[in-house]
Design a protein around this motif. Structure first.
Motif, PDB file in Angstrom:
ATOM      1  N   GLU A 179     -85.233 -36.042  12.210  1.00 40.16           N
ATOM      2  CA  GLU A 179     -86.161 -36.878  12.949  1.00 40.16           C
ATOM      3  C   GLU A 179     -87.542 -36.943  12.267  1.00 40.16           C
ATOM      4  OE1 GLU A 179     -85.341 -38.769  15.338  1.00 40.16           O
ATOM      5  OE2 GLU A 179     -87.346 -39.447  15.906  1.00 40.16           O
ATOM      6  N   GLY A 180     -87.953 -35.832  11.673  1.00 41.70           N
ATOM      7  CA  GLY A 180     -89.267 -35.803  11.023  1.00 41.70           C
ATOM      8  C   GLY A 180     -89.356 -36.814   9.892  1.00 41.70           C
ATOM      9  N   PHE A 181     -88.321 -36.863   9.079  1.00 43.36           N
ATOM     10  CA  PHE A 181     -88.333 -37.820   7.982  1.00 43.36           C
ATOM     11  C   PHE A 181     -88.269 -39.241   8.520  1.00 43.36           C
ATOM     12  CE2 PHE A 181     -86.914 -34.050   5.609  1.00 43.36           C
ATOM     13  CZ  PHE A 181     -87.860 -34.076   4.618  1.00 43.36           C
ATOM     14  N   LYS A 182     -87.557 -39.418   9.633  1.00 39.02           N
ATOM     15  CA  LYS A 182     -87.478 -40.752  10.222  1.00 39.02           C
ATOM     16  C   LYS A 182     -88.864 -41.204  10.684  1.00 39.02           C
ATOM     17  CE  LYS A 182     -84.946 -43.594  13.501  1.00 39.02           C
ATOM     18  NZ  LYS A 182     -83.792 -43.679  14.381  1.00 39.02           N
ATOM     19  N   GLN A 183     -89.586 -40.298  11.338  1.00 36.16           N
ATOM     20  CA  GLN A 183     -90.926 -40.657  11.810  1.00 36.16           C
ATOM     21  C   GLN A 183     -91.847 -41.005  10.647  1.00 36.16           C
ATOM     22  OE1 GLN A 183     -91.873 -41.443  14.679  1.00 36.16           O
ATOM     23  NE2 GLN A 183     -89.975 -40.868  15.681  1.00 36.16           N
ATOM     24  N   ALA A 184     -91.698 -40.261   9.565  1.00 33.78           N
ATOM     25  CA  ALA A 184     -92.555 -40.531   8.406  1.00 33.78           C
ATOM     26  C   ALA A 184     -92.213 -41.871   7.757  1.00 33.78           C
ATOM     27  CB  ALA A 184     -92.427 -39.414   7.384  1.00 33.78           C
ATOM     28  N   SER A 185     -91.052 -42.430   8.133  1.00 34.33           N
ATOM     29  CA  SER A 185     -90.614 -43.707   7.562  1.00 34.33           C
ATOM     30  C   SER A 185     -90.853 -44.857   8.521  1.00 34.33           C
ATOM     31  CB  SER A 185     -89.124 -43.656   7.232  1.00 34.33           C
ATOM     32  OG  SER A 185     -88.827 -42.511   6.492  1.00 34.33           O
ATOM     33  N   THR A 186     -91.481 -44.545   9.664  1.00 37.72           N
ATOM     34  CA  THR A 186     -91.576 -45.517  10.744  1.00 37.72           C
ATOM     35  C   THR A 186     -92.985 -46.066  10.893  1.00 37.72           C
ATOM     36  OG1 THR A 186     -89.854 -44.322  11.920  1.00 37.72           O
ATOM     37  CG2 THR A 186     -91.203 -45.828  13.227  1.00 37.72           C
ATOM     38  N   TYR A 187     -93.059 -47.382  11.088  1.00 33.34           N
ATOM     39  CA  TYR A 187     -94.314 -47.989  11.494  1.00 33.34           C
ATOM     40  C   TYR A 187     -94.017 -48.905  12.670  1.00 33.34           C
ATOM     41  CZ  TYR A 187     -98.064 -51.378  11.721  1.00 33.34           C
ATOM     42  OH  TYR A 187     -99.058 -52.205  12.181  1.00 33.34           O
ATOM     43  N   ASP A 188     -94.749 -48.757  13.736  1.00 37.30           N
ATOM     44  CA  ASP A 188     -94.607 -49.631  14.895  1.00 37.30           C
ATOM     45  C   ASP A 188     -93.163 -49.665  15.420  1.00 37.30           C
ATOM     46  OD1 ASP A 188     -95.657 -51.242  16.810  1.00 37.30           O
ATOM     47  OD2 ASP A 188     -95.503 -53.101  15.641  1.00 37.30           O
ATOM     48  N   GLY A 189     -92.530 -48.496  15.424  1.00 39.68           N
ATOM     49  CA  GLY A 189     -91.193 -48.400  15.991  1.00 39.68           C
ATOM     50  C   GLY A 189     -90.053 -48.850  15.096  1.00 39.68           C
ATOM     51  N   LYS A 190     -90.392 -49.350  13.888  1.00 41.00           N
ATOM     52  CA  LYS A 190     -89.323 -49.787  12.989  1.00 41.00           C
ATOM     53  C   LYS A 190     -89.385 -48.969  11.696  1.00 41.00           C
ATOM     54  CE  LYS A 190     -89.866 -54.538  14.576  1.00 41.00           C
ATOM     55  NZ  LYS A 190     -91.285 -54.953  14.663  1.00 41.00           N
ATOM     56  N   GLN A 191     -88.222 -48.826  11.059  1.00 43.50           N
ATOM     57  CA  GLN A 191     -88.196 -48.041   9.827  1.00 43.50           C
ATOM     58  C   GLN A 191     -88.353 -48.968   8.615  1.00 43.50           C
ATOM     59  OE1 GLN A 191     -85.688 -47.162  12.366  1.00 43.50           O
ATOM     60  NE2 GLN A 191     -87.421 -45.878  12.956  1.00 43.50           N
ATOM     61  N   TYR A 192     -89.164 -48.526   7.671  1.00 43.34           N
ATOM     62  CA  TYR A 192     -89.425 -49.337   6.480  1.00 43.34           C
ATOM     63  C   TYR A 192     -89.127 -48.590   5.184  1.00 43.34           C
ATOM     64  CZ  TYR A 192     -91.780 -52.684   9.493  1.00 43.34           C
ATOM     65  OH  TYR A 192     -92.054 -53.604  10.458  1.00 43.34           O
ATOM     66  N   LEU A 193     -88.787 -47.301   5.306  1.00 39.93           N
ATOM     67  CA  LEU A 193     -88.667 -46.495   4.085  1.00 39.93           C
ATOM     68  C   LEU A 193     -87.403 -45.651   4.137  1.00 39.93           C
ATOM     69  CD1 LEU A 193     -90.814 -45.338   1.676  1.00 39.93           C
ATOM     70  CD2 LEU A 193     -90.581 -43.306   3.106  1.00 39.93           C
ATOM     71  N   VAL A 194     -86.802 -45.429   2.965  1.00 42.00           N
ATOM     72  CA  VAL A 194     -85.727 -44.445   2.864  1.00 42.00           C
ATOM     73  C   VAL A 194     -86.302 -43.240   2.125  1.00 42.00           C
ATOM     74  CG1 VAL A 194     -83.474 -43.927   1.868  1.00 42.00           C
ATOM     75  CG2 VAL A 194     -83.911 -46.184   2.842  1.00 42.00           C
ATOM     76  N   PRO A 195     -86.425 -42.096   2.798  1.00 40.73           N
ATOM     77  CA  PRO A 195     -87.004 -40.923   2.128  1.00 40.73           C
ATOM     78  C   PRO A 195     -86.120 -40.485   0.968  1.00 40.73           C
ATOM     79  CG  PRO A 195     -86.850 -40.578   4.494  1.00 40.73           C
ATOM     80  CD  PRO A 195     -86.057 -41.801   4.181  1.00 40.73           C
ATOM     81  N   TRP A 196     -86.752 -40.062  -0.078  1.00 41.79           N
ATOM     82  CA  TRP A 196     -86.006 -39.830  -1.316  1.00 41.79           C
ATOM     83  C   TRP A 196     -86.269 -38.429  -1.850  1.00 41.79           C
ATOM     84  CZ3 TRP A 196     -82.310 -40.887  -4.507  1.00 41.79           C
ATOM     85  CH2 TRP A 196     -82.451 -40.821  -5.893  1.00 41.79           C
ATOM     86  N   THR A 197     -87.530 -38.072  -2.021  1.00 43.73           N
ATOM     87  CA  THR A 197     -87.843 -36.719  -2.491  1.00 43.73           C
ATOM     88  C   THR A 197     -89.119 -36.226  -1.823  1.00 43.73           C
ATOM     89  OG1 THR A 197     -89.133 -37.599  -4.318  1.00 43.73           O
ATOM     90  CG2 THR A 197     -86.849 -37.018  -4.793  1.00 43.73           C
ATOM     91  N   PHE A 198     -89.344 -34.945  -1.839  1.00 40.62           N
ATOM     92  CA  PHE A 198     -90.620 -34.388  -1.413  1.00 40.62           C
ATOM     93  C   PHE A 198     -90.880 -33.114  -2.195  1.00 40.62           C
ATOM     94  CE2 PHE A 198     -89.084 -30.805   1.121  1.00 40.62           C
ATOM     95  CZ  PHE A 198     -87.779 -31.189   1.423  1.00 40.62           C
ATOM     96  N   TYR A 199     -92.088 -32.647  -2.123  1.00 41.35           N
ATOM     97  CA  TYR A 199     -92.437 -31.366  -2.747  1.00 41.35           C
ATOM     98  C   TYR A 199     -93.545 -30.781  -1.910  1.00 41.35           C
ATOM     99  CZ  TYR A 199     -96.202 -34.220  -4.632  1.00 41.35           C
ATOM    100  OH  TYR A 199     -97.261 -35.074  -4.759  1.00 41.35           O
ATOM    101  N   SER A 200     -93.875 -29.519  -2.116  1.00 40.92           N
ATOM    102  CA  SER A 200     -94.941 -28.946  -1.309  1.00 40.92           C
ATOM    103  C   SER A 200     -96.040 -28.353  -2.190  1.00 40.92           C
ATOM    104  CB  SER A 200     -94.400 -27.890  -0.356  1.00 40.92           C
ATOM    105  OG  SER A 200     -93.846 -26.830  -1.083  1.00 40.92           O
ATOM    106  N   TRP A 201     -97.180 -28.160  -1.561  1.00 46.67           N
ATOM    107  CA  TRP A 201     -98.326 -27.548  -2.234  1.00 46.67           C
ATOM    108  C   TRP A 201     -98.428 -26.075  -1.840  1.00 46.67           C
ATOM    109  CZ3 TRP A 201    -102.836 -29.411  -5.003  1.00 46.67           C
ATOM    110  CH2 TRP A 201    -102.678 -30.710  -5.510  1.00 46.67           C
ATOM    111  N   GLY A 202     -98.876 -25.271  -2.798  1.00 44.12           N
ATOM    112  CA  GLY A 202     -99.078 -23.866  -2.518  1.00 44.12           C
ATOM    113  C   GLY A 202     -99.757 -23.243  -3.721  1.00 44.12           C
ATOM    114  N   ILE A 203     -99.874 -21.913  -3.701  1.00 42.52           N
ATOM    115  CA  ILE A 203    -100.484 -21.231  -4.844  1.00 42.52           C
ATOM    116  C   ILE A 203     -99.374 -20.786  -5.789  1.00 42.52           C
ATOM    117  CG2 ILE A 203    -101.895 -19.291  -5.586  1.00 42.52           C
ATOM    118  CD1 ILE A 203    -103.389 -19.443  -2.967  1.00 42.52           C
ATOM    119  N   HIS A 204     -99.355 -21.342  -6.973  1.00 43.92           N
ATOM    120  CA  HIS A 204     -98.302 -21.055  -7.951  1.00 43.92           C
ATOM    121  C   HIS A 204     -98.753 -19.952  -8.902  1.00 43.92           C
ATOM    122  CE1 HIS A 204     -97.050 -24.889  -6.308  1.00 43.92           C
ATOM    123  NE2 HIS A 204     -95.864 -24.731  -6.854  1.00 43.92           N
ATOM    124  N   TYR A 205     -97.803 -19.133  -9.314  1.00 42.46           N
ATOM    125  CA  TYR A 205     -98.150 -18.039 -10.235  1.00 42.46           C
ATOM    126  C   TYR A 205     -96.924 -17.657 -11.058  1.00 42.46           C
ATOM    127  CZ  TYR A 205     -95.673 -14.941  -7.000  1.00 42.46           C
ATOM    128  OH  TYR A 205     -94.704 -14.346  -6.223  1.00 42.46           O
TER     129      TYR A 205
END
Lengths: 340, 443
Positions: free
Chosen positions: B152-178
């Protein structure tokens, strides 16, 4: 010695008529000459006037006027129906409001650039041209070396200055002037000269050096061409009259270079106002903004509400340019007329 | 033009737009829902690769797909995915555009699109394009195939005004790398609290190691540090409100962020404004610097043999009320343009790109990111990918990135203000006043 506006007009009119007359090989013409041409001539004149005029208006003035119009709107660049008229709000924002620090720093940077181009690259270019004109051994090689930066593509220029010259650790500039320490050439936005929050920042000086690198060669070539065309007998008679090197240059050569000086002044002023490319590829940090950079920053990207603001910056830049051009053209014709 | 200066796999140098309320809701929902979806990815099975895009007959003909994957590994990976598209009646032509050029020209591109399917970003950055009617509503693709394999989270991130416009493909996260080996050799362990972090920094500096590698050329890297400090200290909602212009940059809570940042700044590499992030990362690779606040994509420039040595930890706790409940994880995806020439094929292809099959193929070649579909082979993740995916799935809130969570023009101003702060930390009050006046003018 100042001419009245009406006599200027007359002079320009007579000038045009003279040119026309000499092409037609008709005798002397007065101020009311068009009736003396045949119908074909008139049609040719009309076509020669109208076609370039139309092209010029279409590709220069129509976009200019549209930009000025856009500067009075708020528009995100998507769909013409979203353009919203806001009057002078954009100007208010950039000159009096939230963006005034960016705006005035950018204007100031344009001024620094103008002063610098005159006192740095122009004088240096003139000096180099003078030396090269003396037919030193290998002068062609020097010419090529100094001129090369002018012909390099922007991609190469950006690479040279960002990665070869100004690398913090391994740059040539760091090696030469850093004394073994890393130097943040392009990131150091401290002011060297400061007044009331505005000033001349260290990284802008670094960018000025890069601009000089290119502008000097350009100026040099122009002066070199001018010097080559100076009659040798002038120099000979100057030396016979006992002029030293400086006096020869100041009183004999320099006055004959007047046409070149005019071109150089125009090129330098225009360059200082519209300068963009080198600054853009090197502009990451602050205090190096120019009006052209602010314009672009507000026009590219996926749009916000800022095309109007970008256009407002562009309009200010345009006003400065056109102001200079008008002033220059008026003066130039006046002087020419009064010297005839 | 800019591509020669600093090509970056980053969260984009150019900003994006927010349509405030609607997306705020989306972002909030994203946070909660990603947590719900947490277990899904772990138990995926591979029988979900249905291609039911538009539902009806199979598509055919030629389809043009735009690509801004100008880095070598992702570009190769995308080609491999499209080559393996199962419907052989569809011929896919890939139109490769330089990454920065693509973003600078996106408005023109979308108004007269040369391609039917194009890459874009989730959440706020969908809004200006979707609200202007430049994107096709692909809710049917979601109903037919994606709903089952995306949380559902990815769906919401793809939604504008109740309709979906995006197909989620990849993501990455930020943090402290070492680098684990470097930390082992100096006997350091990942700090859990801010005090531990400060103590560690002092100790590292005592040993002659620069604690933080840092390059802020392009002005976006500092946004990453700001985001971490801000939501650790003031929480997710404050981040959202500040980005939307509903909280003030001259607020004491915002000033507190900069006060903490000023404490950390002496432990960062000097002169960050003129250094590219890749050069900073090189200091991390070489062991000259101990850590770096950056996205997982830093792995893309690690030599392959050192990749196993790269690890990261979430930015430490600054405020017990918020703990480490927020993760910054920008999502990239695919959109269909408003009037595609080959609608059937476009929908079929984006539906396919949403599947675990396609995403597995991509990750096998470009391992700098993670993929959202259920059934993605998480066992093939390296340690860093697994850790990142786990963090995102267990986070209470997910942010995109400063320049993806607010108006692009404002993100640009914020970036400049941060650069000013780096250059003159003591002038922060004046800098923030200026930034607040810009926020009021823009947001």
């Amino acid at each position: 010695m100042t001419a009245t506006p009406s006599s200027t007009e007359e002079a320009v009119g007579a000038d045009r008529a003279d040119t026309a007359a000499s092409t037609k090989k008709v005798g002397r013409l007065g101020g009311h000459g068009i009736s003396q041409f045949t119908g074909t001539d008139r049609r040719v004149f009309l076509a020669m006037l109208l076609i370039p005029l139309t092209v010029h208006v279409l590709i220069v003035w129509v976009p200019t006027i549209l930009s000025i119009g856009l500067s009075l709107t708020k528009w995100n660049g998507i769909g013409l129906d979203t353009i919203e008229w806001v009057g002078v709000e954009n100007y208010d924002q950039i000159i009096l409001g939230a963006f005034q620090t960016d705006f005035f720093q950018a204007v100031l940077n344009n001024v620094w650039l103008l002063l610098f181009l005159f006192f740095g690259p122009t004088l240096l270019g003139m000096f180099l041209a003078y030396l090269l004109d003396k037919n030193l051994r290998g002068s062609r090689i020097y010419q090529s070396v100094f001129y090369t930066p002018v012909v390099l593509s922007l991609a190469v220029v950006g690479f040279i200055w960002q990665n070869i010259m100004y690398d913090q650790q391994y740059g040539l500039a760091t090696w030469a002037f850093g004394g073994g320490e890393a130097v943040d050439w392009l990131g150091n936005q401290e002011f060297v000269i400061e007044f009331g929050g505005y000033g001349l920042s260290k990284n802008f000086i670094a960018i000025l050096a890069a601009m000089a690198w290119r502008h000097t060669g350009y100026i040099m070539v122009l002066y070199l061409a001018g010097l080559k065309s100076v009659d040798v007998s002038l120099k000979e008679s100057a030396s016979l009259d006992g002029c030293n090197e400086w006096q020869t240059f100041r009183h004999v050569l320099f006055p004959t270079l007047k046409p070149i000086n005019v071109i150089v002044v125009v090129i330098t002023v225009i360059e200082a106002l519209r300068a963009f490319d080198i600054v853009y590829v090197l502009n990451t940090p602050r205090n190096t903004e120019l009006l052209s950079i602010l314009t672009t920053d507000n026009l590219i990207g996926e749009g916000a509400d800022n095309i109007g603001r970008g256009s407002a910056y562009a309009t200010v830049l345009f006003a400065l340019c056109i102001g200079f051009v008008l002033w220059y053209v008026t003066n130039h014709y006046r002087n020419q007329e009064s010297s005839v | 033009m800019t591509d020669i200066v600093k090509p970056s796999p980053s969260p984009s140098e150019v900003g994006f737009v927010l349509g405030r309320r609607s997306v705020l809701k989306g972002a909030v929902a994203l946070g909660g829902a990603v947590a719900l979806g947490g277990t899904l990815a772990a138990c995926g099975d591979d029988d979900e690769s249905s291609e039911a895009g538009s539902g009806g007959e199979a598509a055919s003909g030629t389809l043009r797909v735009g690509s801004n994957y100008s880095d070598a590994k992702p570009n190769e990976a995308l080609k491999a995915v499209l080559d393996a598209f199962p419907n052989e009646d569809v011929t896919i032509e890939l139109n490769e555009v330089d990454h920065n050029t693509y973003q600078e020209q996106i408005v023109a591109y979308m108004q007269d699109p040369p391609d039917d399917v194009a890459p874009w970003f989730a959440a706020y950055r969908l809004v200006p394009l979707a609200s202007a009617g430049l994107l096709m509503d692909i809710s049917d693709v979601w109903t037919n195939s994606l709903d089952d394999i995306l949380s559902e989270g990815f769906k919401q991130a793809s939604t504008y005004d109740g309709k979906q416009y995006l197909v989620p493909w990849t993501f990455y996260s930020w943090g402290i790398h070492y680098r684990k080996s470097v930390w082992d050799s100096i006997g350091a362990t990942p700090p859990e609290t801010y005090e531990d972090l400060l103590a560690l920094c002092a100790e590292l500096q005592g040993q002659g190691v620069t604690p933080f590698a840092f390059g802020n050329d392009g002005r976006w890297p500092a946004m990453g540090t700001f985001d971490q400090l801000n939501f650790r200290l003031n929480g997710y909602q404050y981040h959202v409100d500040l980005m939307a212009g509903n909280e003030s940059w001259t607020d004491d809570r915002t000033k507190e962020v900069f006060a903490r940042w000023a404490e950390l700044l002496p432990y960062h590499q000097e002169n960050p404004n003129g250094r590219e992030w890749q050069d900073a990362a090189q200091a991390l690779i070489d062991g000259e610097a101990a850590m770096m606040t950056i996205g997982n994509f830093v792995g893309d420039i690690f030599p392959n043999e050192d990749l196993d040595d790269l690890d990261f930890f979430p930015f430490p706790v600054l405020n017990d009320e918020h703990g480490t409940d927020t993760v910054e994880a920008p999502i990239d995806g695919w959109v269909v343009v408003a009037e595609p020439e080959n609608e059937a094929a476009a929908k079929e292809v984006v539906a396919h790109l949403g599947t675990a099959d396609a995403q597995n193929t991509f990750l096998s070649i470009a391992p700098g990111v993670q993929a959202p579909a259920e059934g993605v082979d998480t066992s093939a993740y390296n340690a860093l990918q697994a850790k990142s995916a786990d963090l995102v799935q267990n986070a209470a809130n997910v942010t995109q990135f400063l320049d993806r969570d607010t108006l692009p023009a404002f993100a640009n101003e914020a970036g400049q203000a941060f650069a000013d702060f780096m250059s003159d930390p003591f002038n922060i009050d004046a800098i923030l006043e200026d930034l607040q006046s810009k926020a009021e003018a823009l947001l």
